[in-house]
Motif scaffolding. Sequence first.
Motif, PDB file in Angstrom:
ATOM      1  N   GLU A  71       4.166  -2.533  -6.188  1.00 30.97           N
ATOM      2  CA  GLU A  71       3.832  -1.217  -6.744  1.00 30.97           C
ATOM      3  C   GLU A  71       4.107  -0.091  -5.760  1.00 30.97           C
ATOM      4  O   GLU A  71       4.102   1.077  -6.133  1.00 30.97           O
ATOM      5  N   GLY A  72       4.312  -0.415  -4.504  1.00 32.52           N
ATOM      6  CA  GLY A  72       4.594   0.613  -3.515  1.00 32.52           C
ATOM      7  C   GLY A  72       3.384   1.172  -2.807  1.00 32.52           C
ATOM      8  O   GLY A  72       3.509   2.138  -2.052  1.00 32.52           O
ATOM      9  N   LEU A  73       2.200   0.587  -3.018  1.00 33.11           N
ATOM     10  CA  LEU A  73       0.999   1.061  -2.327  1.00 33.11           C
ATOM     11  C   LEU A  73       0.815   0.364  -0.983  1.00 33.11           C
ATOM     12  O   LEU A  73       0.209   0.930  -0.068  1.00 33.11           O
ATOM     13  N   LEU A  74       1.315  -0.854  -0.864  1.00 35.44           N
ATOM     14  CA  LEU A  74       1.274  -1.583   0.392  1.00 35.44           C
ATOM     15  C   LEU A  74       2.699  -1.865   0.841  1.00 35.44           C
ATOM     16  O   LEU A  74       3.629  -1.877   0.028  1.00 35.44           O
ATOM     17  N   GLU A  75       2.862  -2.111   2.143  1.00 34.97           N
ATOM     18  CA  GLU A  75       4.171  -2.509   2.651  1.00 34.97           C
ATOM     19  C   GLU A  75       4.000  -3.683   3.602  1.00 34.97           C
ATOM     20  O   GLU A  75       2.988  -3.797   4.297  1.00 34.97           O
ATOM     21  N   LEU A  76       4.991  -4.553   3.599  1.00 29.83           N
ATOM     22  CA  LEU A  76       4.951  -5.741   4.435  1.00 29.83           C
ATOM     23  C   LEU A  76       5.204  -5.375   5.889  1.00 29.83           C
ATOM     24  O   LEU A  76       6.028  -4.510   6.193  1.00 29.83           O
ATOM     25  N   LEU A  77       4.489  -6.060   6.772  1.00 28.83           N
ATOM     26  CA  LEU A  77       4.721  -5.937   8.205  1.00 28.83           C
ATOM     27  C   LEU A  77       5.362  -7.237   8.688  1.00 28.83           C
ATOM     28  O   LEU A  77       4.943  -8.325   8.271  1.00 28.83           O
ATOM     29  N   LEU A 174       4.556   4.328 -11.740  1.00 29.35           N
ATOM     30  CA  LEU A 174       4.370   5.473 -10.849  1.00 29.35           C
ATOM     31  C   LEU A 174       2.922   5.914 -10.742  1.00 29.35           C
ATOM     32  O   LEU A 174       2.562   6.650  -9.822  1.00 29.35           O
ATOM     33  N   SER A 175       2.092   5.487 -11.675  1.00 29.46           N
ATOM     34  CA  SER A 175       0.765   6.078 -11.839  1.00 29.46           C
ATOM     35  C   SER A 175      -0.081   6.025 -10.579  1.00 29.46           C
ATOM     36  O   SER A 175      -0.674   7.029 -10.171  1.00 29.46           O
ATOM     37  N   TRP A 176      -0.140   4.859  -9.934  1.00 29.83           N
ATOM     38  CA  TRP A 176      -1.017   4.741  -8.765  1.00 29.83           C
ATOM     39  C   TRP A 176      -0.465   5.472  -7.558  1.00 29.83           C
ATOM     40  O   TRP A 176      -1.224   6.024  -6.754  1.00 29.83           O
ATOM     41  N   GLN A 177       0.863   5.519  -7.423  1.00 30.08           N
ATOM     42  CA  GLN A 177       1.441   6.304  -6.335  1.00 30.08           C
ATOM     43  C   GLN A 177       1.146   7.787  -6.537  1.00 30.08           C
ATOM     44  O   GLN A 177       0.844   8.513  -5.578  1.00 30.08           O
ATOM     45  N   LEU A 178       1.206   8.242  -7.785  1.00 32.58           N
ATOM     46  CA  LEU A 178       0.881   9.631  -8.073  1.00 32.58           C
ATOM     47  C   LEU A 178      -0.592   9.917  -7.788  1.00 32.58           C
ATOM     48  O   LEU A 178      -0.941  10.949  -7.201  1.00 32.58           O
ATOM     49  N   GLN A 179      -1.465   9.001  -8.184  1.00 30.53           N
ATOM     50  CA  GLN A 179      -2.891   9.220  -7.951  1.00 30.53           C
ATOM     51  C   GLN A 179      -3.193   9.258  -6.453  1.00 30.53           C
ATOM     52  O   GLN A 179      -4.010  10.062  -5.994  1.00 30.53           O
TER      53      GLN A 179
END
Length: 244
Positions: A71-77, A174-179
């Motif tokens: 969803e784009g809220l987290l990113e892998l390290l 997009l909803s959660w990224q927008l929020q």
Amino acid sequence: MAGSTADGTAGSTAGGTERVSLSAQAREAVRQRIVDRRYPLGSRLVEREVAEELRMSRVPVREAMRALVAEGLLELLPHSGVRVRRLERSDVRHLYEVWEPLAVQASRLAARRVARSAPDEPPGLDALRATLHQAEQASDVDDGPREVAAHTAFHEGIVTLSGNPLLARTMEQLSWQLQLLFGMRAEPDHMRAQHDLIYRQIASGDEETAAASTLLHVRDSQAVALRSLFEENGERGERGDSDA
């Protein structure tokens, strides 16, 4: 009915359904903590610690984190789990480049649906009106998270009112990224007024005026977001954004 195993792995079809439900609950819980900034931008999330906090096994939490990466809220390290994604200037610009045409078309379609339903009111218009009241009430008591949720619900409500399921599925991504973005900057009074105007134009069935007002609103929103996130805080956020 068979339950799940100790590590959260399903022991039957019913157990699999239970695990999916737990995964969905974990995803919702982690999402909300990101949006309300209990998990700050850039913070590393440890699967075991999140599972303990949510009082769940690690399997549904792991599945939730994978979904939130998508969803784009987290990113892998590399070799070290995940972290809450930091927004760079280019991230904000890219998000608005996608959201702008979708938001404009949603308002146009919503107004068209209202016009075609006249003199009856189509399903969803009353719910859209309610989000404005919710935002106003939250603003009156200075409840920022609740106001952000209401503003997000307003834009989601327009998409629902449009009656286009493909548009709704696209906007859901997009909803959660927008929020998250809305929660990181203050909502100026003129943008609250723009919501009211857009609602009135949709409710009157004026699709082209509603579309034009939505275009202005989204561009104002982008300008406010960039100013709040980067210029006012002295953060240039230009990594990988040489064309800005």
